[in-house]
Design an enzyme around this catalytic site. Structure first.
Site, PDB file in Angstrom:
ATOM      1  CE  LYS A  35      -1.877   2.270   3.313  1.00  0.00           C
ATOM      2  NZ  LYS A  35      -2.589   2.678   4.521  1.00  0.00           N
TER       3      LYS A  35
HETATM    4  C1  R5P Z   1      -2.601   4.543   7.365  1.00  0.00           C
HETATM    5  O1  R5P Z   1      -1.551   3.982   7.564  1.00  0.00           O
HETATM    6  C2  R5P Z   1      -3.822   3.897   7.648  1.00  0.00           C
HETATM    7  O2  R5P Z   1      -3.470   2.573   7.741  1.00  0.00           O
HETATM    8  C3  R5P Z   1      -4.966   4.014   6.651  1.00  0.00           C
HETATM    9  O3  R5P Z   1      -5.545   2.767   6.552  1.00  0.00           O
HETATM   10  C4  R5P Z   1      -4.585   4.422   5.279  1.00  0.00           C
HETATM   11  O4  R5P Z   1      -3.859   5.605   5.282  1.00  0.00           O
HETATM   12  C5  R5P Z   1      -5.767   4.556   4.334  1.00  0.00           C
HETATM   13  O5  R5P Z   1      -6.633   5.508   4.796  1.00  0.00           O
HETATM   14  P1  R5P Z   1      -6.818   6.919   4.097  1.00  0.00           P
HETATM   15  O6  R5P Z   1      -7.469   6.658   2.773  1.00  0.00           O
HETATM   16  O7  R5P Z   1      -7.694   7.687   5.020  1.00  0.00           O
HETATM   17  O8  R5P Z   1      -5.452   7.528   3.899  1.00  0.00           O
END
Ligand code: R5P
Length: 293
Positions: free
Chosen positions: A205
């Site tokens: 990710k």
């Molecule tokens: C960040 O490390 C968190 O794990 C979130 O799951 C990730 O950032 C995704 O969330 P957002 O779309 O709000 O950035």
């Protein structure tokens, strides 16, 4: 004893000599052909087998941020969205306390935990793989901070997670972070993503950025993008569209869904862009239509 004749008779049998062994190649996600069946099965739960993509709903923010905006009440804010997600990214705390066990969604379990936003982030440990097994996790997500103070520790967390992941057939997701001093650009996101993959991550990710296709192409396993801070709905859909066009295998999106004025409409619009090839304009029209229903 016709059958015995059949066993002993060699002529007319086709042993396929000279034909390469047909392997389970061509798995629908890149970089995973040589992984075990269980790991691939779990990947097939996270990612839609037809599109090769996923809409992962992220709501693990509370583990470092407390009750952040839009996540004050997980039962009210998140549970109504679950049916529209392919996969849920969350902590074991929210999973056990709030997510219905009948949801039957692939769980990408937040597997590392540590310091909060009130101090320096990324000083993390990992949880027990037995708990990931008990929770029937489809993946274990671990923060990896490149160029940060805790780089070595976070990489060790990833390595230990991948060790357990290969032992039990559970994919590891590397969650990239880059140190405060480093630019959030394709050079560092590509570096962080590649380091995750080389150290055993089966999914990475990261964040969308200019030159994102370089990040995707230099990473041997599927990449999903985080949504990041809340944007206008059209801009968030545009972000999804560009990421998918540049080769992302989906989104792991939180704030741009649950902080939207109409989260249920927004997650459906995101799905349309990710899985159905909607343009940002078409996605936004769908969002408007659904929010006004
Ligand atoms: C960040 O490390 C968190 O794990 C979130 O799951 C990730 O950032 C995704 O969330 P957002 O779309 O709000 O950035």
């Amino acid at each position: 004893m016709a059958d015995l004749d059949g066993i002993l008779e060699n002529k007319d049998k086709d042993y396929g000599i000279g034909v390469p062994v047909q392997r389970d190649g061509g798995f629908f996600l890149k970089g995973l052909d040589n992984c075990d069946w269980g790991l691939k099965d779990r990947m097939s739960r996270i990612f839609n087998v037809k599109t090769g993509r996923t809409v992962m709903l992220a709501f693990d923010h509370g583990y470092i941020m407390g009750p952040t905006s839009g996540l004050e009440r997980l039962d009210l804010n998140i549970v109504p969205l679950i049916e529209y997600a392919d996969s849920l990214m969350c902590t074991r705390g929210s999973l056990r306390s709030v997510v219905p066990s009948t949801s039957n969604k692939a769980i990408c379990l937040r597997y590392s935990a540590g310091t909060s936003i009130l101090t320096e982030l990324n000083d993390e440990c990992i949880i027990d793989p037995n708990d990931a097994i008990r929770l029937n996790a489809s993946a274990m997500a671990v923060m990896v901070s490149i160029g940060g103070k805790y780089e070595a520790k976070t990489i060790e967390n990833l390595v230990r997670t991948a060790d357990a992941g290969y032992k039990y057939g559970i994919p590891t997701m590397g969650v990239t972070a880059v140190g405060k001093e480093l630019a959030r650009d394709s050079r560092y996101f590509a570096t962080a993503s590649r380091i995750c993959a080389e150290n055993g991550a089966n999914i990475v990710k990261t964040y969308y950025c200019e030159g994102f296709e370089k990040v995707v192409n230099s990473c041997p396993v599927p990449i999903v993008i985080a949504g990041g801070k809340k944007l206008e709905e059209f801009d968030a859909l545009d972000l999804c569209y560009k990421a998918i066009n540049d080769g992302a295998s989906g989104v792991d999106m939180g704030r741009n869904v649950f902080q939207s004025e109409a989260p249920i409409a927004m997650i459906q619009a995101v799905r349309a862009v990710v899985h159905e090839g909607y343009t940002p304009k078409m996605g936004f029209e769908l969002f408007e239509e659904l929010r006004n229903k």
